[in-house]
Motif scaffolding. Structure first.
Motif: not given
Length: 141
Positions: A28-30, A83-89, A93-94, A101-102
């Motif tokens: 995923v990181l690659n 909230a949608l934009v922040g959660g998506s960001a 980032l995670g 991802c989950p």
């Protein structure tokens, strides 16, 4: 019947995550490392998922109701709020920092490595913190 179908769907999803390599954070990181050791194979995984999901949704939503429920449970809101934009960001980032991802972390827990366990635990803690904050905010208003 509902639990059996949920189990089968989960097994198919987990197998797809495992076969595609999305449970492997290095892969995923690659994918995100466009300037370095870029691995475009996950773009094909995502494209394949879209190729199946788009016509699948169109076919299923033509039905009056799902097979194992009384009605479809679709999002009612269509607006883009902070909230949608922040959660998506935060999600992006995670995913970019950890490689999980989950959808990839939960099947990877079965590999008995500490990273997906730690990721999933911190994700659950974050969800609990947000839910608690939402409850407190509702009580205060």
């Amino acid at each position: 019947m509902v639990l059996l179908s949920a189990l089968l769907i989960g097994l198919v999803f987990g197998a797809g995550i495992a076969v595609s390599g999305m449970a492997n954070p290095a892969k995923v990181l690659n994918f995100f490392d466009i300037a370095g050791a870029w691995d475009p194979s996950l773009a094909f995984v995502m494209g394949g998922a879209l190729a199946v999901a788009l016509p699948g949704y169109r076919l299923v939503l033509r039905r009056p109701a799902p097979v194992l429920a009384l009605r479809f449970h679709l999002p009612e809101r269509r607006d883009i709020d902070p909230a949608l934009v922040g959660g998506s960001a935060l999600f992006g980032l995670g995913w970019g920092l950890s490689g999980f991802c989950p959808g990839g972390a939960i099947p990877a827990i079965g590999l008995i490595h500490p990273e997906p366990v730690l990721f999933s635990a911190t994700m659950a803690a974050g969800i609990a913190i947000v839910k608690t904050g939402q409850r407190v905010r509702r009580r205060c208003t």
